[in-house]
Design a protein around this motif. Structure first.
Motif, short mmCIF file in Angstrom:
data_model
loop_
_atom_site.label_atom_id
_atom_site.label_comp_id
_atom_site.label_asym_id
_atom_site.label_seq_id
_atom_site.Cartn_x
_atom_site.Cartn_y
_atom_site.Cartn_z
N TYR A 177 -24.49 -40.45 -63.29
CA TYR A 177 -25.81 -39.83 -63.27
C TYR A 177 -26.67 -40.27 -64.46
N ARG A 178 -26.05 -40.54 -65.58
CA ARG A 178 -26.82 -40.95 -66.77
C ARG A 178 -27.53 -42.27 -66.54
N GLN A 179 -26.98 -43.12 -65.66
CA GLN A 179 -27.62 -44.39 -65.36
C GLN A 179 -28.65 -44.26 -64.24
N ILE A 180 -28.44 -43.32 -63.33
CA ILE A 180 -29.27 -43.23 -62.13
C ILE A 180 -30.44 -42.27 -62.29
N LEU A 181 -30.23 -41.13 -62.94
CA LEU A 181 -31.19 -40.03 -62.89
C LEU A 181 -32.38 -40.11 -63.85
N PRO A 182 -32.36 -40.88 -64.95
CA PRO A 182 -33.55 -40.88 -65.83
C PRO A 182 -34.85 -41.23 -65.13
N VAL A 183 -34.84 -42.23 -64.27
CA VAL A 183 -36.08 -42.60 -63.56
C VAL A 183 -36.46 -41.52 -62.56
N LEU A 184 -35.46 -40.87 -61.94
CA LEU A 184 -35.76 -39.78 -61.02
C LEU A 184 -36.43 -38.62 -61.76
N ASN A 185 -36.03 -38.39 -63.00
CA ASN A 185 -36.66 -37.33 -63.80
C ASN A 185 -38.13 -37.65 -64.08
N ILE A 186 -38.45 -38.93 -64.25
CA ILE A 186 -39.83 -39.34 -64.53
C ILE A 186 -40.72 -39.14 -63.30
N PHE A 187 -40.19 -39.50 -62.13
CA PHE A 187 -41.01 -39.48 -60.91
C PHE A 187 -40.82 -38.22 -60.08
N LYS A 188 -40.14 -37.23 -60.61
CA LYS A 188 -39.84 -36.02 -59.82
C LYS A 188 -41.10 -35.33 -59.33
N ASN A 189 -42.14 -35.30 -60.13
CA ASN A 189 -43.37 -34.61 -59.76
C ASN A 189 -44.48 -35.57 -59.36
N ASP A 190 -44.10 -36.78 -58.98
CA ASP A 190 -45.08 -37.79 -58.61
C ASP A 190 -45.45 -37.60 -57.14
N ASN A 191 -46.35 -36.68 -56.88
CA ASN A 191 -46.81 -36.39 -55.53
C ASN A 191 -48.31 -36.66 -55.43
N LEU A 192 -48.73 -37.12 -54.27
CA LEU A 192 -50.14 -37.41 -54.05
C LEU A 192 -50.90 -36.11 -53.79
N ASN A 193 -51.97 -35.89 -54.57
CA ASN A 193 -52.83 -34.73 -54.35
C ASN A 193 -54.02 -35.17 -53.50
N SER A 194 -53.89 -35.00 -52.19
CA SER A 194 -54.93 -35.47 -51.26
C SER A 194 -55.92 -34.38 -50.89
N GLY A 195 -55.78 -33.19 -51.49
CA GLY A 195 -56.71 -32.11 -51.17
C GLY A 195 -56.59 -31.70 -49.72
N ASP A 196 -57.72 -31.73 -49.02
CA ASP A 196 -57.74 -31.37 -47.60
C ASP A 196 -57.38 -32.55 -46.71
N GLY A 197 -57.15 -33.72 -47.30
CA GLY A 197 -56.84 -34.90 -46.51
C GLY A 197 -55.40 -34.89 -46.00
N ILE A 198 -55.05 -35.92 -45.26
CA ILE A 198 -53.72 -36.06 -44.69
C ILE A 198 -52.94 -37.07 -45.51
N ASP A 199 -51.76 -36.69 -45.95
CA ASP A 199 -50.90 -37.60 -46.71
C ASP A 199 -49.92 -38.25 -45.73
N ASN A 207 -43.11 -40.77 -49.88
CA ASN A 207 -43.64 -39.98 -50.99
C ASN A 207 -42.54 -39.86 -52.05
N VAL A 208 -42.78 -40.42 -53.23
CA VAL A 208 -41.75 -40.53 -54.25
C VAL A 208 -41.22 -39.16 -54.67
N GLY A 209 -42.12 -38.22 -54.95
CA GLY A 209 -41.70 -36.91 -55.42
C GLY A 209 -40.81 -36.19 -54.42
N ASP A 210 -41.17 -36.25 -53.14
CA ASP A 210 -40.37 -35.60 -52.10
C ASP A 210 -38.99 -36.24 -51.99
N LEU A 211 -38.95 -37.57 -52.04
CA LEU A 211 -37.67 -38.28 -51.91
C LEU A 211 -36.76 -38.00 -53.11
N VAL A 212 -37.35 -37.88 -54.30
CA VAL A 212 -36.55 -37.54 -55.48
C VAL A 212 -35.89 -36.18 -55.29
#
Length: 244
Positions: A177-199, A207-212
């Motif tokens: 996990y020490r080799q795999i998870l650091p990047v996942l920690n960085i992108f954990k909250n990387d979600n697109l804020n599309s407002g009322d639009g469709i993602d 979607n990176v955040g969802d997949l993490v």
């Protein structure tokens, strides 16, 4: 009577004044403590900046030489790999790490062959997968460290497939996990804020955040008793998905 001389000549000259300028200085330096000094802002950390490949992958070298027993097959459902040998008879110690190394590829057809090849081998690998786990960690880490969102998404999907591909594989990944998870920690909250639009990335599972989040939950479910505490150590904001 003694008359003092003026500071400047009245005739034909303008009074000159000193203009104080702010000097730029690095933070915590000696210069930064001087008068009229402006401390520079710290540089961007660059955590989300993509890091391109510096050299061709092992997968691309072998593919261009024609060393893989694969070909591209077209049908009504799309593209797939036509294997020239039975997948179950492949040497997994030789081929599986090379296909994982191809996850860094972003150009067609190398990216397609690497991703589909990994999924095919994980689906038919069975007990051949577990002994190869230590050889897969470096290719997985290199793919995630590229910080390329497309590469990260495809790698996370493969990690989710990997933990369910055979028994005990999820537990075998815990020490890495020490080799795999650091990047996942960085992108954990990387979600697109599309407002009322469709993602649309959610429909395509890109979607990176969802997949993490999905990947961390898969790690916890299949990683055994020590999975959660090790995930929590590397990703402090993660909350358990298993109800006590």
């Amino acid at each position: 009577m003694i008359v003092s001389k003026p500071d400047f000549a009245v005739t034909g000259q303008k009074k000159t004044t000193k203009v104080e300028k702010n000097l730029d200085a690095d933070g915590f330096s000696t210069k930064s403590r001087m008068k009229n000094t402006k401390v520079k802002s710290p540089p961007a950390a660059g955590a989300f900046v993509e890091r391109p490949l510096t050299k061709p992958t092992v997968f691309k070298k072998f593919y261009e030489r024609g060393d893989f027993p694969i070909a591209l097959d077209h049908d009504t459902k799309g593209n797939k790999i036509a294997w020239k040998v039975e997948i179950e008879k492949l040497d997994y110690h030789h081929y599986l790490p090379m296909f994982f190394a191809g996850l860094c590829e972003t150009s067609h057809p190398c990216d397609f062959f690497a991703q589909q090849g990994v999924h095919d081998m994980l689906e038919h690998g069975g007990n051949k997968i577990l002994p190869v786990i230590p050889q897969l960690i470096i290719p997985i880490k290199e793919a995630l460290q590229m910080r390329n969102r497309f590469v990260i998404c495809t790698t996370l999907k493969i990690l989710q497939h990997l933990v369910v591909s055979a028994e005990v594989v999820g537990e075998a990944l815990v020490p890495y996990y020490r080799q795999i998870l650091p990047v996942l920690n960085i992108f954990k909250n990387d979600n697109l804020n599309s407002g009322d639009g469709i993602d649309y990335s959610q429909q395509k599972r890109m979607n990176v955040g969802d997949l993490v989040q999905e990947t961390l939950e898969a790690f916890e479910r299949h990683g055994g008793d020590d999975a959660f505490i090790n995930i929590k150590y590397m990703v402090p904001t993660y909350e358990s998905c298993i109800m006590n």
